[in-house]
Design a protein around this motif. Structure first.
Motif, PDB file in Angstrom:
ATOM      1  N   ALA A  12     -50.869  75.675  68.036  1.00  0.00           N
ATOM      2  CA  ALA A  12     -50.748  75.434  69.477  1.00  0.00           C
ATOM      3  C   ALA A  12     -49.311  75.069  69.850  1.00  0.00           C
ATOM      4  O   ALA A  12     -48.756  75.587  70.830  1.00  0.00           O
ATOM      5  N   TRP A  13     -48.705  74.173  69.073  1.00  0.00           N
ATOM      6  CA  TRP A  13     -47.322  73.773  69.368  1.00  0.00           C
ATOM      7  C   TRP A  13     -46.364  74.946  69.182  1.00  0.00           C
ATOM      8  O   TRP A  13     -45.485  75.177  70.021  1.00  0.00           O
ATOM      9  N   ALA A  14     -46.535  75.689  68.081  1.00  0.00           N
ATOM     10  CA  ALA A  14     -45.651  76.824  67.826  1.00  0.00           C
ATOM     11  C   ALA A  14     -45.824  77.892  68.894  1.00  0.00           C
ATOM     12  O   ALA A  14     -44.848  78.528  69.319  1.00  0.00           O
ATOM     13  N   GLY A  15     -47.062  78.075  69.356  1.00  0.00           N
ATOM     14  CA  GLY A  15     -47.307  79.044  70.416  1.00  0.00           C
ATOM     15  C   GLY A  15     -46.590  78.683  71.700  1.00  0.00           C
ATOM     16  O   GLY A  15     -46.034  79.553  72.386  1.00  0.00           O
ATOM     17  N   ARG A  16     -46.595  77.408  72.031  1.00  0.00           N
ATOM     18  CA  ARG A  16     -45.862  76.969  73.221  1.00  0.00           C
ATOM     19  C   ARG A  16     -44.363  77.217  73.074  1.00  0.00           C
ATOM     20  O   ARG A  16     -43.702  77.693  74.003  1.00  0.00           O
ATOM     21  N   LEU A  17     -43.825  76.914  71.889  1.00  0.00           N
ATOM     22  CA  LEU A  17     -42.409  77.147  71.655  1.00  0.00           C
ATOM     23  C   LEU A  17     -42.081  78.634  71.706  1.00  0.00           C
ATOM     24  O   LEU A  17     -41.031  79.032  72.232  1.00  0.00           O
ATOM     25  N   ALA A  18     -42.978  79.463  71.159  1.00  0.00           N
ATOM     26  CA  ALA A  18     -42.736  80.906  71.124  1.00  0.00           C
ATOM     27  C   ALA A  18     -42.772  81.533  72.509  1.00  0.00           C
ATOM     28  O   ALA A  18     -42.277  82.648  72.694  1.00  0.00           O
ATOM     29  N   GLN A  19     -43.341  80.835  73.467  1.00  0.00           N
ATOM     30  CA  GLN A  19     -43.360  81.330  74.844  1.00  0.00           C
ATOM     31  C   GLN A  19     -42.241  80.728  75.687  1.00  0.00           C
ATOM     32  O   GLN A  19     -42.136  81.003  76.872  1.00  0.00           O
ATOM     33  N   GLY A  20     -41.405  79.920  75.062  1.00  0.00           N
ATOM     34  CA  GLY A  20     -40.351  79.228  75.789  1.00  0.00           C
ATOM     35  C   GLY A  20     -39.057  80.025  75.831  1.00  0.00           C
ATOM     36  O   GLY A  20     -38.956  81.127  75.288  1.00  0.00           O
ATOM     37  N   PRO A  21     -38.025  79.462  76.464  1.00  0.00           N
ATOM     38  CA  PRO A  21     -36.703  80.102  76.535  1.00  0.00           C
ATOM     39  C   PRO A  21     -35.960  79.904  75.219  1.00  0.00           C
ATOM     40  O   PRO A  21     -35.285  78.901  75.009  1.00  0.00           O
ATOM     41  N   THR A  22     -36.079  80.862  74.325  1.00  0.00           N
ATOM     42  CA  THR A  22     -35.676  80.701  72.932  1.00  0.00           C
ATOM     43  C   THR A  22     -34.215  80.307  72.771  1.00  0.00           C
ATOM     44  O   THR A  22     -33.869  79.441  71.962  1.00  0.00           O
ATOM     45  N   ARG A  23     -33.324  80.956  73.512  1.00  0.00           N
ATOM     46  CA  ARG A  23     -31.903  80.630  73.376  1.00  0.00           C
ATOM     47  C   ARG A  23     -31.613  79.225  73.906  1.00  0.00           C
ATOM     48  O   ARG A  23     -30.785  78.505  73.345  1.00  0.00           O
ATOM     49  N   ALA A  24     -32.261  78.844  74.974  1.00  0.00           N
ATOM     50  CA  ALA A  24     -32.068  77.482  75.476  1.00  0.00           C
ATOM     51  C   ALA A  24     -32.550  76.464  74.458  1.00  0.00           C
ATOM     52  O   ALA A  24     -31.918  75.413  74.258  1.00  0.00           O
ATOM     53  N   LEU A  25     -33.651  76.748  73.780  1.00  0.00           N
ATOM     54  CA  LEU A  25     -34.144  75.842  72.741  1.00  0.00           C
ATOM     55  C   LEU A  25     -33.168  75.762  71.577  1.00  0.00           C
ATOM     56  O   LEU A  25     -32.930  74.678  71.027  1.00  0.00           O
ATOM     57  N   ALA A  26     -32.582  76.903  71.196  1.00  0.00           N
ATOM     58  CA  ALA A  26     -31.612  76.906  70.101  1.00  0.00           C
ATOM     59  C   ALA A  26     -30.396  76.057  70.448  1.00  0.00           C
ATOM     60  O   ALA A  26     -29.919  75.259  69.620  1.00  0.00           O
ATOM     61  N   LEU A  27     -29.894  76.206  71.656  1.00  0.00           N
ATOM     62  CA  LEU A  27     -28.726  75.438  72.080  1.00  0.00           C
ATOM     63  C   LEU A  27     -29.059  73.956  72.202  1.00  0.00           C
ATOM     64  O   LEU A  27     -28.252  73.093  71.854  1.00  0.00           O
ATOM     65  N   THR A  28     -30.270  73.661  72.679  1.00  0.00           N
ATOM     66  CA  THR A  28     -30.709  72.263  72.765  1.00  0.00           C
ATOM     67  C   THR A  28     -30.788  71.641  71.375  1.00  0.00           C
ATOM     68  O   THR A  28     -30.351  70.501  71.156  1.00  0.00           O
ATOM     69  N   LYS A  29     -31.332  72.383  70.416  1.00  0.00           N
ATOM     70  CA  LYS A  29     -31.416  71.900  69.040  1.00  0.00           C
ATOM     71  C   LYS A  29     -30.029  71.583  68.503  1.00  0.00           C
ATOM     72  O   LYS A  29     -29.813  70.525  67.887  1.00  0.00           O
ATOM     73  N   GLN A  30     -29.072  72.474  68.726  1.00  0.00           N
ATOM     74  CA  GLN A  30     -27.712  72.250  68.251  1.00  0.00           C
ATOM     75  C   GLN A  30     -27.107  71.000  68.867  1.00  0.00           C
ATOM     76  O   GLN A  30     -26.453  70.203  68.189  1.00  0.00           O
ATOM     77  N   LEU A  31     -27.310  70.809  70.172  1.00  0.00           N
ATOM     78  CA  LEU A  31     -26.749  69.643  70.854  1.00  0.00           C
ATOM     79  C   LEU A  31     -27.324  68.346  70.298  1.00  0.00           C
ATOM     80  O   LEU A  31     -26.590  67.387  70.034  1.00  0.00           O
ATOM     81  N   VAL A  32     -28.641  68.298  70.134  1.00  0.00           N
ATOM     82  CA  VAL A  32     -29.281  67.072  69.648  1.00  0.00           C
ATOM     83  C   VAL A  32     -28.865  66.785  68.217  1.00  0.00           C
ATOM     84  O   VAL A  32     -28.543  65.644  67.864  1.00  0.00           O
ATOM     85  N   ASN A  33     -28.864  67.810  67.359  1.00  0.00           N
ATOM     86  CA  ASN A  33     -28.504  67.595  65.958  1.00  0.00           C
ATOM     87  C   ASN A  33     -27.077  67.099  65.797  1.00  0.00           C
ATOM     88  O   ASN A  33     -26.767  66.338  64.876  1.00  0.00           O
ATOM     89  N   ALA A  34     -26.188  67.524  66.699  1.00  0.00           N
ATOM     90  CA  ALA A  34     -24.781  67.126  66.605  1.00  0.00           C
ATOM     91  C   ALA A  34     -24.491  65.818  67.329  1.00  0.00           C
ATOM     92  O   ALA A  34     -23.428  65.219  67.120  1.00  0.00           O
TER      93      ALA A  34
END
Length: 266
Positions: free
Chosen positions: A200-222
């Motif tokens: 269910a969680w992965a399905g929600r992520l897979a329907q999201g704005p993938t590039r925005a999620l990638a950039l958000t991940k980079q910002l938080v990790n850094a």
């Protein structure tokens, strides 16, 4: 090229989600050299494949990952100074870095004991769902070892330095419920609901704005490694890049048009 037996790592892509499953239940999924290389390769493929929009790492049997199984490593000669550091840098640290640097959000679905590098594999993921029987163990001290595989980097950022030291100094098993309370785990579920929740969680992520999620991940990790000015500059640059994507345009248009957005991961 990895020579891992194909059944040691199960892999499928389903509705935009790459499922990576450790499959050595007889060894509590202690990860071999070949398995590690296969997981690293699959994470790299997920980053590069626009059809993959989320990743789940899980395991079969009663253990998530009991640590490293070095029996599958290439044969080595006499040890000289620098060998151990190189082995860690090219081995466990590469595995953890592959998770942290994956351009798609990664969920750990922890079905059982996660010890040593297995615990760090889970904690490197963006979201952690644990079954009620799961436990997390900083097992290194029990073997007289320094935590490796990024443990001393990951843990203080999740629970603070003093709690991280407690976990690493004593090596006590942390039950799933306690791990959730400490902030190591996002959600604890009954064992028979683990895959359903992860799906269910992965399905929600897979329907999201993938590039925005990638950039958000980079910002938080850094964010914990840079000063405020650098963090804000990175944020502005990320938004600049993101606004060139089709999904950002769709998100803005759907807001103006008062409809649900349809994101395509581009």
């Amino acid at each position: 090229m990895s020579s891992a037996p194909p059944d040691d790592i199960l892999h499928r892509t389903d509705n935009g989600v790459s499922w990576i499953t450790l499959n050595r239940p007889e060894a509590m999924n202690a990860v071999t050299w070949d398995q590690r290389e296969r997981v690293i390769a699959l994470l790299g493929e997920a980053s590069a494949d626009p059809a993959v929009r989320a990743v789940v790492i899980t395991a079969t049997g009663k253990g998530f990952c009991a640590g490293a199984d070095l029996r599958g490593a290439p044969a080595a000669g006499e040890r000289v100074a620098g060998d151990v550091a190189r082995t860690i840098r090219l081995g466990a640290q590469r595995l953890i870095t592959a998770v942290l640097d994956c351009e798609k959000p990664v969920i750990a679905a922890v079905n059982g004991t996660a010890a040593g590098i297995g615990a760090h594999l889970a904690l490197a993921c963006d979201l952690v769902i644990a079954a009620e029987p799961a436990r997390f163990i900083e097992v290194f001290v029990r073997r007289g070892l320094v935590p490796d595989g990024g443990g001393a980097y990951l843990l203080p950022r999740l629970v603070g330095p003093q709690k991280a030291k407690e976990l690493m100094f004593f090596g006590d098993a942390v039950p799933a419920a306690d791990a959730e309370r400490l902030g190591l785990v996002n959600k604890v579920v009954p064992a028979d609901e683990l895959e359903k929740t992860a799906r269910a969680w992965a399905g929600r992520l897979a329907q999201g704005p993938t590039r925005a999620l990638a950039l958000t991940k980079q910002l938080v990790n850094a964010s914990l490694d840079v000063d405020r000015a650098s963090a804000l500059a990175a944020e502005a640059a990320a938004q600049e890049i993101n606004m060139t994507t089709a999904d950002a345009n769709e998100g803005v248009a759907s807001f103006v048009e008062r409809r649900t957005p349809t994101y395509r991961g581009r």
